[in-house]
Design a protein around this motif. Structure first.
Motif, mmCIF file in Angstrom:
data_model
loop_
_atom_site.group_PDB
_atom_site.id
_atom_site.type_symbol
_atom_site.label_atom_id
_atom_site.label_comp_id
_atom_site.label_asym_id
_atom_site.label_seq_id
_atom_site.Cartn_x
_atom_site.Cartn_y
_atom_site.Cartn_z
ATOM 1 N N GLN A 56 -14.334 -55.776 -38.571
ATOM 2 C CA GLN A 56 -15.468 -54.854 -38.559
ATOM 3 C C GLN A 56 -15.050 -53.477 -38.060
ATOM 4 N N GLU A 57 -14.220 -53.433 -37.033
ATOM 5 C CA GLU A 57 -13.753 -52.151 -36.503
ATOM 6 C C GLU A 57 -12.880 -51.421 -37.520
ATOM 7 N N GLU A 58 -12.063 -52.169 -38.248
ATOM 8 C CA GLU A 58 -11.260 -51.571 -39.320
ATOM 9 C C GLU A 58 -12.164 -50.983 -40.400
ATOM 10 N N ALA A 59 -13.237 -51.697 -40.707
ATOM 11 C CA ALA A 59 -14.175 -51.213 -41.720
ATOM 12 C C ALA A 59 -14.877 -49.941 -41.254
ATOM 13 N N MET A 60 -15.195 -49.884 -39.962
ATOM 14 C CA MET A 60 -15.825 -48.680 -39.417
ATOM 15 C C MET A 60 -14.912 -47.473 -39.555
ATOM 16 N N ILE A 61 -13.656 -47.649 -39.197
ATOM 17 C CA ILE A 61 -12.734 -46.513 -39.225
ATOM 18 C C ILE A 61 -12.344 -46.143 -40.657
ATOM 19 N N GLY A 101 -14.572 -45.942 -42.966
ATOM 20 C CA GLY A 101 -15.716 -45.230 -43.514
ATOM 21 C C GLY A 101 -16.744 -46.098 -44.191
ATOM 22 N N GLU A 102 -16.594 -47.417 -44.100
ATOM 23 C CA GLU A 102 -17.524 -48.306 -44.790
ATOM 24 C C GLU A 102 -18.909 -48.329 -44.146
ATOM 25 N N THR A 115 -20.224 -42.984 -38.153
ATOM 26 C CA THR A 115 -19.575 -44.132 -37.519
ATOM 27 C C THR A 115 -18.060 -44.025 -37.634
ATOM 28 N N GLN A 116 -17.581 -43.529 -38.766
ATOM 29 C CA GLN A 116 -16.141 -43.335 -38.933
ATOM 30 C C GLN A 116 -15.603 -42.339 -37.907
ATOM 31 N N LYS A 117 -16.287 -41.201 -37.757
ATOM 32 C CA LYS A 117 -15.849 -40.212 -36.771
ATOM 33 C C LYS A 117 -15.915 -40.779 -35.358
ATOM 34 N N ALA A 136 -26.072 -36.897 -36.967
ATOM 35 C CA ALA A 136 -27.390 -37.499 -37.193
ATOM 36 C C ALA A 136 -27.699 -37.711 -38.668
ATOM 37 N N GLU A 137 -26.861 -37.186 -39.552
ATOM 38 C CA GLU A 137 -27.125 -37.349 -40.984
ATOM 39 C C GLU A 137 -27.107 -38.815 -41.400
ATOM 40 N N ASP A 138 -26.163 -39.601 -40.829
ATOM 41 C CA ASP A 138 -26.155 -41.027 -41.168
ATOM 42 C C ASP A 138 -25.802 -41.923 -39.977
ATOM 43 N N GLY A 139 -25.712 -41.345 -38.784
ATOM 44 C CA GLY A 139 -25.362 -42.134 -37.608
ATOM 45 C C GLY A 139 -26.565 -42.843 -37.010
ATOM 46 N N GLN A 140 -26.367 -44.103 -36.605
ATOM 47 C CA GLN A 140 -27.416 -44.878 -35.944
ATOM 48 C C GLN A 140 -26.811 -45.662 -34.782
#
Length: 395
Positions: A8-13, A15-16, A21-23, A68-72
């Motif tokens: 999951q952490e690999e997927a976050m970094i 950009g999935e 979340t990637q940043k 805030a454009e897509d971060g939650q």
């Protein structure tokens, strides 16, 4: 051994989970690599600092808007004080252009799912971790309180790293998340009378200046209230960068007792007070609530102001969290304070509000407030116990 990530952490970094979340994961993993972490760990709550537009400016606001454009948020996340009372800013003399920008900051956090509590004491209004719980908090006084008084585990996060933890639900495992880094390094035997909230702030100043980021083990304090401990945490963090201390018989963490011992005397306390007292201070601003005032402190202020009137030429702020202000309103304390000519201010703090040039001399019961009043606003300062502050304020 390098930093290992889960799928999951690999997927976050990768950009999935979106750009924000990637940043955020890039920030977390970079910190992990810098500090030699082997893994990331889940956190249960976050406290974000860097909220006042007075500190952020337009560049900081643009960064938040982008995130805030897509971060939650993925965990319980609360917010540090803003630069104004979000509802009653007009009556406190806040410029409209500042208010507009401050609202934009808070709205950006809100879009990300942050609970816009705007307080430096999240543990008083619902963000209360348990002993041993891993969290990612910014706000130096709250970090110190969480680590020391509660026994939770957090490093002293910055605003961006705290937001990153909120958006990923992770932090790197290093520093105070590891038991071996939480052991006391120097013992302080307090041989002075420590009674009031201002005394605890001065004690934090003394130990903070001497310790300079070592972990202190403190003896000689027989009892301390929550309000006194939050004052101590704010001061020792401000003057010494301390994020964790042990206080014998008061705090819950286990530790070895250091052999190296230093003494805190009455003379040390007198000198600390003298360093925060300007002889030529002309007091026109009295502020209580740095860190934010509890309902018990507000009750005491209301009792002291009942039937009295703030003197001409004096401004009084009692700063607190919005939920606490709402409770104070329900209990009648708000009306008592405001009818006396003082202000019960939520969401803000004298340390981050745009006050430079409005006042010349601050009286407070907070050593931390004195530090920031001098450094940020060029105020002269005096530190006194609560009763003396209110006595100074009234006719």
């Amino acid at each position: 051994m390098g930093l290992e990530l889960t799928e999951q952490e690999e997927a976050m970094i990768a950009g999935e989970y979106g750009n924000a979340t990637q940043k955020a994961m890039q920030i977390i993993t970079t910190l992990g690599e810098i500090y030699g972490s082997e893994r990331l760990i889940p956190v249960s709550s976050v406290q974000i600092a860097g909220v006042s537009y007075h500190n952020l400016g337009e560049a900081g606001l643009e960064y938040l808007a982008e995130m805030a454009e897509d971060g939650q948020t993925r965990v319980l996340t609360t917010l540090n004080p803003a630069g104004m009372d979000l509802d009653e800013w007009k009556k406190h003399g806040i410029p409209p252009d500042f208010a507009e920008n401050q609202q934009r900051v808070v709205e950006a956090f809100s879009r990300m799912g942050v609970i816009t509590t705007c307080t430096c004491t999240p543990y008083l209004i619902g963000n209360l971790p348990h002993y041993g719980e891993h969290i990612a908090w910014a706000e130096s006084s709250a970090v110190c309180f969480a680590n020391s008084v509660i026994g939770a585990r957090t490093n002293r996060e910055g605003g961006p790293s705290a937001l990153a933890a909120a958006l990923t639900g992770r932090t790197a495992e290093y520093g105070f998340h590891l038991e071996e880094n939480r052991q006391a390094e120097v013992k302080y035997d307090v041989q002075a009378q420590i009674e009031n909230t201002d005394d605890f702030g001065l004690l934090g100043e003394v130990i903070g200046k001497r310790t300079r980021k070592e972990i202190p083990y403190i003896t000689g304090i027989n009892d301390a209230t929550t309000d006194q401990l939050k004052s101590f945490c704010a001061s020792i963090a401000t003057f010494g960068g301390i994020a964790l201390f042990h206080m014998e018989g008061i705090t819950p963490n286990r530790t070895q007792i250091p052999s190296r011992t230093e003494i805190v005397t009455e003379e040390d306390m007198t000198e600390a007070r003298a360093q925060l007292d300007d002889e030529d201070a002309e007091i026109d601003f009295i502020s209580i609530g740095c860190p934010h005032a509890s309902i018990k402190e507000i009750e005491k202020v209301a009792e002291l102001l009942d039937g009295k009137r703030v003197a001409d030429g004096k401004t009084v702020w009692i700063t607190t969290a919005k939920p606490t202000k709402d409770l104070a309103t329900k209990m009648g304390y708000y009306d008592t304070i405001e009818n006396a000519g003082a202000f019960l201010v939520s969401d803000a703090c004298c340390a981050v509000a745009p006050l430079k040039g409005r006042f010349t001399g601050l009286m407070t019961n907070s050593a931390k407030a004195c530090f920031y009043a001098r450094g940020k606003n060029n105020f002269k300062t005096e530190i006194r116990k609560l009763e003396e502050c209110i006595e100074e304020a009234v006719e």
